[in-house]
Design an enzyme around this catalytic site. Structure first.
Site, PDB file in Angstrom:
ATOM      1  N   ASP A  58       0.808  -1.217   0.000  1.00  0.00           N
ATOM      2  CA  ASP A  58       0.000   0.000   0.000  1.00  0.00           C
ATOM      3  C   ASP A  58       0.840   1.265   0.000  1.00  0.00           C
ATOM      4  O   ASP A  58       0.319   2.362  -0.185  1.00  0.00           O
ATOM      5  CB  ASP A  58      -0.861   0.029   1.278  1.00  0.00           C
TER       6      ASP A  58
HETATM    7  C1  BGC Z   1       0.415   1.220   6.271  1.00  0.00           C
HETATM    8  C2  BGC Z   1       0.091   0.011   5.453  1.00  0.00           C
HETATM    9  C3  BGC Z   1      -1.378  -0.137   5.315  1.00  0.00           C
HETATM   10  C4  BGC Z   1      -2.017   1.149   4.844  1.00  0.00           C
HETATM   11  C5  BGC Z   1      -3.518   0.995   4.825  1.00  0.00           C
HETATM   12  C6  BGC Z   1      -0.291   2.436   5.749  1.00  0.00           C
HETATM   13  O1  BGC Z   1      -0.053   3.525   6.586  1.00  0.00           O
HETATM   14  O2  BGC Z   1       1.805   1.422   6.297  1.00  0.00           O
HETATM   15  O3  BGC Z   1       0.660  -1.135   6.055  1.00  0.00           O
HETATM   16  O4  BGC Z   1      -1.666  -1.158   4.429  1.00  0.00           O
HETATM   17  O5  BGC Z   1      -1.661   2.217   5.676  1.00  0.00           O
HETATM   18  O6  BGC Z   1      -4.207   2.102   4.485  1.00  0.00           O
HETATM   19  C1  NOJ Z   2      -1.534  -3.753   5.499  1.00  0.00           C
HETATM   20  C2  NOJ Z   2      -2.730  -3.823   4.630  1.00  0.00           C
HETATM   21  O1  NOJ Z   2      -3.844  -4.262   5.374  1.00  0.00           O
HETATM   22  C3  NOJ Z   2      -2.508  -4.750   3.469  1.00  0.00           C
HETATM   23  O2  NOJ Z   2      -3.601  -4.708   2.608  1.00  0.00           O
HETATM   24  C4  NOJ Z   2      -1.242  -4.386   2.743  1.00  0.00           C
HETATM   25  O3  NOJ Z   2      -1.040  -5.329   1.728  1.00  0.00           O
HETATM   26  C5  NOJ Z   2      -0.057  -4.344   3.670  1.00  0.00           C
HETATM   27  N1  NOJ Z   2      -0.334  -3.477   4.753  1.00  0.00           N
HETATM   28  C6  NOJ Z   2       1.221  -3.902   2.972  1.00  0.00           C
HETATM   29  O4  NOJ Z   2       1.209  -2.541   2.679  1.00  0.00           O
END
Ligand code: BGC
Ligand code: NOJ
Length: 822
Positions: free
Chosen positions: A493
């Site tokens: 993400d």
């Molecule tokens: C996090 C990710 C997450 C995303 C979801 C980010 O701030 O680092 O792990 O998947 O937010 O919106």
């Molecule tokens: C957490 C999110 O829930 C997931 O969808 C994502 O793939 C990982 N972070 C990596 O960014």
């Protein structure tokens, strides 16, 4: 009691399937989840946490203060006032919130229940907390026992603080909130009915099964305006005020007088429930709510026996679920993870998605499209029917062009407009989830279900067509190298290649202000080549021969593209940015090598025949591995990169910027099994596995029985410290990696494939696997000491000529002997 063992905070009780916490001051609250279906509670080892009905944001029953000092503020508290000594002895039997010195303390977190027991000055306290299988309530069974030689006069006070339902408004809209709180009292039952007079048709009830000496429902009266939970004025004065909340902060507190002779014990059943009335049945009379549903609930759990029966039912439920996959092994740590805790966490992630934990506030994120599809992978063998329903719910939020809302709300099941779509990996995970469901169940009928697009019934089509649109979405969105366009981000993400955000606080996920039409993801290409063959196979098995051939061709082309434009010489590239520059290449200054694309490419089988797979996995080992797991990339980004987005926003070593992002470690584990390196696969499995890290609890901080999303990487000052325990895709992927690829019992379309890849030193183990109605008792004999390879398989004494156990009659039991060898 001296809390004098700083390293170990507890131990696994394997027989009871409990984790036993032996001191309350764990390095972080160590929690459990209560509830299996609609009603859930988060429950810490000091009775902190909160509960909600179905949706942690919209229907929250009790208030909790995230990020509070002290930590873990809010819970179901019981206060003891013991007047038998010279002066009153006032204490918290769950340690918090008073941090009382306890002579004994223990918290047992079990499957869907927790039990805290403690003692002080000859008074024993026990609190058993759980959510019964079929009712929307928490039960707290409290026992007090006088272990001293003299009579005791105990005043016990209960305490919960109600949340005004919408957890977001509850913490923000005070100008309104302070005027809306309403309660009603009836005997020992306290009703929280804020907003019931207007549009709500539900209320909460907090009751106990004995007469009370008094009650309080107004927080300020109970605590004192300038007091914390650790100094409730009412407990210190010793008498409840019978306060009636009107606005401000409604709470529920019972005052119970408990005289106890030496040796005597008394038990109380507290119920914290959620009740609904239909809109024409809301009122008994003006201002008086219709309490019928509450009466029925309280009547049902009026006795200690009823509570015990409900707990026994819960235990039976879990016994049955866990009997579907169980392992016998000499390695106790492995056994407890595989048999109990990993599967348990898979249920929790399936239920919660990423909504409510001690790191997810319950107001931020609904059900994730990619997250929920992946969560299915570790859950589908437990309750396939629920997985089926979930798949159809998720698919209904897909958009007609095959793209997907990134999240949806559990109550409405509609796509979340605030986040929208544009995460170009999302659609492929639907294929992954459906394939897992079909392989587990053999139920192809799911493909014929009519499912809306964008929740619009007029746009319904079969689930198969949803899969086709998912597959085609990737093909319709290719970039200049023929690799899939990344959109706002792929699985990671934080790789926001079309974002270019300069404004503080702007969301990296929703800001797409530079639609390059160029930025490409090698990871999505890898996912496509990993799940694409399932799409092709599903086509073949449903007589869609031409479509299968078209899919095969597209996959072959994508593999070629990866090999041509996705290979960096020693590992797979990660992406091309909006300027067409490489990411995850030795040419880069930072972020030269990434874990994800290497994991997925090899999982898909790319490079196995030409040596690239081994080269790539060796590079991962050399450049990304650490004693606590494999970091996401190296070198960590030192500066913020406008063209990369959130990944470079994190300080080096945290989260996606070179943290050990556990979710993707099992991809390497699986990839290692693809090239037959069982020793290495098991090593990567163990490094992030919480039970194997129990001794590091002080460093790790979070629960030794639950996977964490992230462990700080080697660039971080707190290398080895874990965060975001519980709600992570790590649970599902870790279970897939160990059960299907290391132990090698893998559901495939034709049956159960047997394909272990283990350390040569693992000489034998056995697995009982329920599969499509039959039970297989599989013994693996590795006297030969190999890592992979099967010498022979016999089922019920007869040799099998292939490595797939065929589906068998419902209820039948089969003995399988697998001899590993070359
Ligand atoms: C996090 C990710 C997450 C995303 C979801 C980010 O701030 O680092 O792990 O998947 O937010 O919106
Ligand atoms: C957490 C999110 O829930 C997931 O969808 C994502 O793939 C990982 N972070 C990596 O960014």
């Amino acid at each position: 009691m001296q809390y004098d063992n700083p390293v170990n905070y507890g131990y696994f009780d394997d027989k009871m399937r409990e984790y036993v916490i032996t001191r309350p001051d764990t390095p972080y609250p160590w929690i459990n989840y209560l509830g299996c279906d609609d009603f859930y509670g988060l429950f810490s080892n000091t009775s902190g946490g909160y509960c909600f009905y179905r949706d942690a944001r919209m229907l929250r029953l009790t208030r909790y203060r995230y990020n509070n000092a002290p930590a873990d503020a809010g819970g179901r508290y019981f206060y003891i006032c013991d007047s038998s000594g010279e002066s009153k002895d006032i204490w918290s039997p769950s340690w918090m919130p008073m941090k009382s010195k306890l002579d004994r303390y223990e918290c047992r977190h079990g499957l869907g229940y927790s039990r805290i027991s403690s003692a002080r000055n000859g008074l024993f306290f026990s609190q058993l907390s759980f959510v019964p299988l079929k009712d929307n309530c928490e039960i707290h069974k409290i026992t007090l026992c006088n272990e001293s030689g003299t009579e005791k006069n105990i005043d016990m006070f209960s305490f919960v603080e109600f949340c005004l339902w919408n957890a977001n408004d509850d913490m923000t809209n005070f100008q309104r909130n302070y005027s809306i709180g309403e309660v009603e009292i009836e005997g020992s039952a306290i009703y929280h009915k804020t907003e019931y007079r207007e549009r709500r048709n539900h209320y909460a009830v907090w009751a106990v099964n004995v007469p009370v000496a008094g009650f309080d429902t107004d927080r300020e009266t109970f605590l004192g305006l300038y007091n914390g939970f650790d100094h409730p004025q009412t407990v210190f004065t010793g008498t409840a005020n019978n306060s009636i909340a009107s606005g401000w902060a409604p709470i529920g507190s019972h005052h119970i007088k408990v005289p106890l002779k030496p040796g005597e014990s008394k038990t109380f059943v507290f119920v914290l429930g959620y009740c609904e009335n239909s809109s024409d049945q809301k009122w008994e009379s003006l201002y008086v709510i219709n309490k019928k549903p509450a009466h029925a609930l309280l009547e049902k759990y009026h006795s200690e026996e009823a509570a015990d029966t409900a707990l026994a039912e819960l235990k039976e439920y879990w016994d049955k679920l866990l009997s579907r996959f169980s392992m016998q092994t000499d390695d106790k740590t492995l056994g407890r993870m595989v048999n109990v805790w990993n599967q348990y966490q898979c249920m929790v992630t399936f239920n919660m998605s990423r909504s409510a934990s001690y790191f997810e506030s319950g107001i931020g994120r609904g059900m994730g499209f990619r997250d929920s599809n992946q969560d299915l992978l570790g859950f589908v063998h437990l309750v396939p029917e629920r997985a089926r329903t979930r798949i159809l719910d998720i698919a209904a939020t897909q958009l007609p062009d095959g793209s997907a809302y990134h999240q949806y709300q559990p109550l409405t099941k509609r796509g979340n407009n605030d986040i929208g779509s544009g995460f170009n990996d999302d659609p492929l995970w639907l294929i992954c989830g459906v394939a897992a469901y079909i392989k587990e169940t053999g139920d192809y009928s799911i493909l014929d279900e009519q499912v809306p697009f964008d929740n619009d019934e007029t746009l319904s089509d079969s689930l198969f067509i949803h899969l086709k649109r998912s597959f085609d979405f990737t093909l319709n969105n290719l970039g200049p190298h023929g690799l899939p366009l990344i959109g706002r981000a792929d699985w990671n993400d934080c790789l926001n290649l079309n974002c270019f955000s300069k404004t503080p606080g702007e969301s990296f996920q929703t800001t797409a202000n530079y639609e390059s039409g160029i930025a490409e993801s090698v990871l999505i290409a890898g996912i496509f080549t990993f799940v694409g063959p399932d799409y092709a196979e599903i086509c073949r098995r449903t007589n869609r021969k031409e479509e299968a051939e078209r899919a095969d061709k597209a996959i072959t082309d994508m593999i070629k593209t990866i090999n041509t434009h996705g290979w960096d010489g020693n590992w797979f590239l990660r992406a091309y940015d909006a300027m067409g520059k490489k990411i995850g290449s030795h040419e880069c200054e930072d972020g030269q090598i990434f874990i994800e694309s290497n994991g997925f490419a090899v999982m898909a089988g790319i490079g196995i025949n030409d040596g690239r797979a081994v080269t790539a996995l060796n590079a991962v080992k050399e450049k990304l591995d650490t004693p606590y797991g494999i970091v996401l990339q190296q070198p960590a980004y030192k500066e913020y990169h406008l063209e990369l987005g959130e990944i470079s926003s994190y300080p080096p070593g945290y989260k996606e910027n070179a943290g050990i992002f556990c979710h993707n470690n099992p991809w390497i584990t699986i990839a290692e099994t693809r090239i037959g390196r069982g020793e290495r696969a098991f090593e990567t499995y163990k490094k992030i596995c919480p039970a194997y890290r129990e001794e590091d609890s002080r460093l790790r901080r979070v629960e030794p029985y639950a996977y964490a999303q992230m462990v700080a990487g080697k660039d971080a000052p707190r290398f080895g410290e874990a965060k975001n325990s519980w709600l992570t895709g790590t649970a599902a992927w870790a279970f897939v990696s160990i059960s299907q690829y290391i132990l090698g019992i893998r559901p495939v379309y034709d049956g159960l494939l047997i394909d272990p890849c283990i350390p040569p030193g693992m000489k034998s183990f056995s697995i009982t696997r329920y599969f499509r109605g039959a039970v297989y008792k599989i013994t693996i004999d590795n006297t030969a000491g190999v890592e992979k390879g099967i010498g022979s398989i016999t089922m019920d004494g007869k040799p099998l000529d292939n490595v797939i156990l065929p589906p068998k009659d419902q209820g039948s039991i089969h003995e399988v002997l697998v001899v590993m060898g070359l």
